[in-house]
Scaffold this motif. Structure first.
Motif, short mmCIF file in Angstrom:
data_model
loop_
_atom_site.label_atom_id
_atom_site.label_comp_id
_atom_site.label_asym_id
_atom_site.label_seq_id
_atom_site.Cartn_x
_atom_site.Cartn_y
_atom_site.Cartn_z
N ILE A 177 -4.61 -6.29 11.33
CA ILE A 177 -4.09 -5.15 11.00
C ILE A 177 -4.87 -3.88 11.45
N ASN A 178 -4.33 -2.85 12.17
CA ASN A 178 -5.22 -1.72 12.56
C ASN A 178 -4.63 -0.71 11.96
N ILE A 179 -5.79 0.16 11.54
CA ILE A 179 -5.43 1.40 11.09
C ILE A 179 -6.34 2.61 11.60
N GLY A 180 -5.92 3.45 12.08
CA GLY A 180 -6.70 4.59 12.99
C GLY A 180 -6.58 4.48 14.37
N LEU A 181 -7.41 4.47 15.22
CA LEU A 181 -7.09 4.62 16.71
C LEU A 181 -6.20 3.58 17.12
N GLU A 182 -5.14 4.23 17.77
CA GLU A 182 -3.89 3.34 18.13
C GLU A 182 -4.39 2.55 19.29
N THR A 193 -0.80 -5.60 14.10
CA THR A 193 0.23 -4.59 13.13
C THR A 193 -0.68 -3.18 13.17
N HIS A 194 -0.14 -2.52 13.77
CA HIS A 194 -0.66 -1.00 13.63
C HIS A 194 0.05 -0.26 12.68
N VAL A 195 -0.79 0.11 11.79
CA VAL A 195 -0.06 0.95 10.52
C VAL A 195 0.13 2.48 11.09
N ASP A 196 1.23 3.00 10.64
CA ASP A 196 1.58 4.34 10.92
C ASP A 196 0.99 5.25 9.96
N TRP A 197 -0.48 5.20 10.03
CA TRP A 197 -1.19 5.64 8.87
C TRP A 197 -1.45 7.35 8.85
N SER A 198 -1.37 7.80 7.50
CA SER A 198 -1.73 9.24 7.40
C SER A 198 -2.42 9.24 6.25
N PRO A 199 -3.46 10.17 6.08
CA PRO A 199 -4.55 10.11 4.91
C PRO A 199 -3.86 9.93 3.28
N ARG A 207 -0.03 -1.90 2.30
CA ARG A 207 0.69 -2.84 1.53
C ARG A 207 1.97 -3.34 2.33
N ALA A 208 2.79 -2.58 3.07
CA ALA A 208 3.81 -2.85 3.76
C ALA A 208 3.27 -3.67 4.95
N ALA A 209 2.20 -3.51 5.49
CA ALA A 209 1.67 -4.19 6.89
C ALA A 209 1.36 -5.46 6.49
N VAL A 210 0.47 -5.79 5.23
CA VAL A 210 0.36 -7.19 4.88
C VAL A 210 1.58 -7.86 4.46
N LYS A 211 2.51 -7.28 3.98
CA LYS A 211 3.78 -7.84 3.51
C LYS A 211 4.48 -8.56 4.95
N ILE A 212 4.59 -7.63 5.93
CA ILE A 212 5.12 -8.14 7.44
C ILE A 212 4.51 -8.80 8.03
N ASN A 213 2.98 -8.84 7.68
CA ASN A 213 2.38 -9.89 8.64
C ASN A 213 1.24 -10.52 7.64
N ARG A 252 -11.20 -1.26 1.03
CA ARG A 252 -11.09 -1.79 -0.39
C ARG A 252 -9.78 -2.80 -0.47
N LYS A 253 -8.92 -1.69 -0.14
CA LYS A 253 -7.12 -2.38 -0.27
C LYS A 253 -7.16 -3.52 0.66
N PHE A 254 -7.77 -3.65 1.73
CA PHE A 254 -7.51 -5.00 2.66
C PHE A 254 -8.37 -5.93 2.20
N LEU A 255 -9.48 -5.68 1.38
CA LEU A 255 -10.45 -6.84 1.16
C LEU A 255 -9.55 -7.71 -0.46
N ARG A 256 -8.86 -6.67 -1.17
CA ARG A 256 -8.32 -7.16 -2.19
C ARG A 256 -6.95 -7.76 -1.54
N ARG A 257 -6.67 -7.93 -0.58
CA ARG A 257 -5.28 -8.69 -0.03
C ARG A 257 -5.96 -9.68 0.68
#
Lengths: 59, 496
Positions: free
Chosen positions: A17-22, A36-42, B108-114, B134-139
């Protein structure tokens, strides 16, 4: 210390799971890695202190 | 005429730093625009924009989750034209090489779908990286944290929590890993093999894995630990876990550990762990000249020596003779301009071993800090904070080196400019081409330019084609960073 999970990481197919640099996600996909790339925002409206607190609370 | 400053704030609008840097360059290159930046409104970015004269009062309303457009132009018309272009760019749909129809907006959604995901790769702004890790570690996911500017307190807290969960936190500031043959972030395409690498250094790890590959060896796993893991405060938590993992890995026969010299208390723990293993080790604490190690471990003072030792003592590039390509330097000083911090450190090590005086912004023991009046050789790490604040790392954006290159090539006291060219995944698409273009006509002058390419032929940029571009432009190319140092020393010697 239990290290079975690290043994899993280096013995099972990588699934990221990737967050940040696409670009990182794009390059992994090009290599055939599940990503899985997360459409992340702060989080927390961009307030790092609240984001930190929320993560500690498990939200 | 007085410059015009225009700001625009987009609330709750996020783009990653590489995309924003690309857009900033586009706007800054428009006619009449003196400077422009598109940045997330973190406190540090706002300070950078303020220092660059890109903020007016409007932007005070921006928070960390907002994007600020800052344009300074010579006249109102140019500023407004640039603002229009910036808005057009920001309004365009995001193009992606990933091709998904939908993307999760939360962890949360990313871990749910993957649910099979086993590793989180984090490269968000450092202000938020620890919370997201921290969120990832706890998942239940291992974490590779490319982000830097994470406090050492957060690092310790994350690593302790991860250790209790049996999970690895690689980083923060972890640029390189190769897991099951897959290069992650800044890493190279190397063959599978039996040598495991644990690295507290990104480019050091890249150089070693690439040299092992060029020497006919292969890599089982490469685990990054982050540059501070072997400091007292962290106590080598990830390094010790990585040692346990590779010690237990049946595919790993030999383990290379690369780091800056660790804190004594941490070194003792790591050395004891190495001594308890039945496997053999190469230990490269770059900057140290020797280390007391158990009998199953060998110390290497350079990345090249570490690679040779990991290959069972095989000499690399035995046919490379610096004397066949060395030319007399036109002046007595070497200016090294490096994108890789450990490559910069290796050059310092080799220069001081040769008895030369060296100064650096990232000085290893025995090297002076930078001083304007010194005649010492200058070896600069362009990836350190003072060059990258608000800018991408020079391995992503090689133009970070352009200004320093121009200055060095114009300095008549400099006879040799020494550079690294780092390729592989994550790195710029054509760093050699950029370097040649940046040097331009200065290459026809008397200053020698010496380079080495860290990478492999399997990398997207191709090592041989990068070398060919450098050589065609008259740049002297050595087969490794250590050989580049040796070549520079030979050129100095020829000049007397």
């Amino acid at each position: 210390m239990e290290n079975d999970k690290t043994a899993d990481l280096i013995s099972k197919p990588l699934n990221v799971i990737n967050i940040g640099l696409e670009g990182f996600a794009t390059e992994l996909k090009q290599q055939g890695v599940s990503v899985t790339h997360v459409d992340w925002s702060p989080p927390a409206g961009g307030d790092p202190k609240i984001a930190d607190l929320l993560s500690k609370l498990g939200t | 005429m007085r410059s015009v400053i225009i700001n625009e704030v987009r609330h709750g609008f996020y783009l990653d730093s590489v995309a924003l840097m690309r857009y900033s360059k586009t706007i800054a290159s428009m006619d009449g625009v003196e400077e422009a930046a598109l940045m997330m409104a973190s406190p540090s970015n706002r300070q950078i924009m303020s220092d660059a004269g890109l903020l007016n009062d409007v932007s005070v309303d921006a928070e960390g989750g907002d994007l600020i457009v800052g344009i300074r132009a010579s006249n109102t018309e140019a500023a407004e034209t640039a603002r229009t272009e910036a808005n057009l760019i920001l309004d365009q749909p995001t193009t992606s090489g990933l091709g998904e129809a939908w993307r999760p907006k939360s962890i949360r959604a990313a871990v749910k779908i993957n649910p099979e995901a086993n590793l989180a790769l984090i490269s968000v702004a450092g202000d938020f990286a620890a919370a997201e890790a921290r969120k990832f570690l706890r998942r239940g996911l291992h974490v590779m944290m490319f982000s830097d500017n994470v406090s050492i307190t957060d690092e310790l807290s994350l690593k302790k929590e991860a250790r209790d969960l049996g999970l690895l936190v690689m980083g923060p500031d972890c640029g390189t890993a190769i897991i099951n043959g897959t290069p992650l972030a800044f890493a190279n395409v190397v063959p599978k093999g039996s040598i495991g690498v644990i690295g507290a250094s990104g480019t050091g790890t890249q150089e070693i894995t690439c040299l092992i590959a060029q020497g006919g060896g292969g890599i089982s796993q490469t685990l990054g630990v982050g540059g501070r893991d072997l400091k007292d405060e962290i106590g080598g938590i990830t390094t010790l876990m990585a040692l346990d993992a590779l010690d237990a890995d049946p595919d790993t026969c030999h383990i290379v550990l690369i780091s800056k010299p660790p804190a004594k208390t941490v070194a003792d723990k790591v050395v004891a762990r190495i001594g308890a293993s039945k496997k053999t080790f190469t230990v490269c604490f770059i900057g140290a000249t020797d280390w007391d190690l158990p009998t199953n471990a060998t110390f290497a003072s350079s990345l090249k020596l570490a690679s040779e030792n990991a290959l069972g003592g095989k000499a690399l590039f035995a046919n490379f003779d610096v004397n066949t390509i060395a030319k007399p330097a036109s002046a007595a000083k070497v200016c090294g301009l490096f994108s890789g911090g450990t490559l910069c450190a290796e050059i310092q090590t080799l220069f001081i071993s040769a008895g030369l005086s060296v100064m650096s912004n990232a000085a290893i023991p025995g090297v002076d800090t930078l001083s304007e009046n010194s005649t010492a050789h200058t070896i600069i790490d362009l990836g350190s904070d003072e060059y990258t604040q608000g800018r991408p790392h020079p391995m992503i954006d090689p133009s970070v080196r352009d200004g320093a290159l121009e200055t060095a090539m114009a300095d008549t006291s400099v006879g040799i400019v020494l550079v690294d060219v780092v390729i592989g995944y994550g790195a710029y698409e054509d760093p050699a081409g950029h370097l040649v273009a940046s040097l331009g006509t200065s290459l026809s002058g008397s200053t020698l330019v010496i380079a080495s390419v860290t990478g492999t032929d399997g990398d997207p940029q191709g090592r041989l084609s990068q070398i060919a571009k450098l050589e065609a432009a008259g740049i002297l190319v050595a087969p490794s960073n250590a050989d580049a140092a040796e070549l520079a020393l030979a050129c100095l010697k020829l000049a007397g």
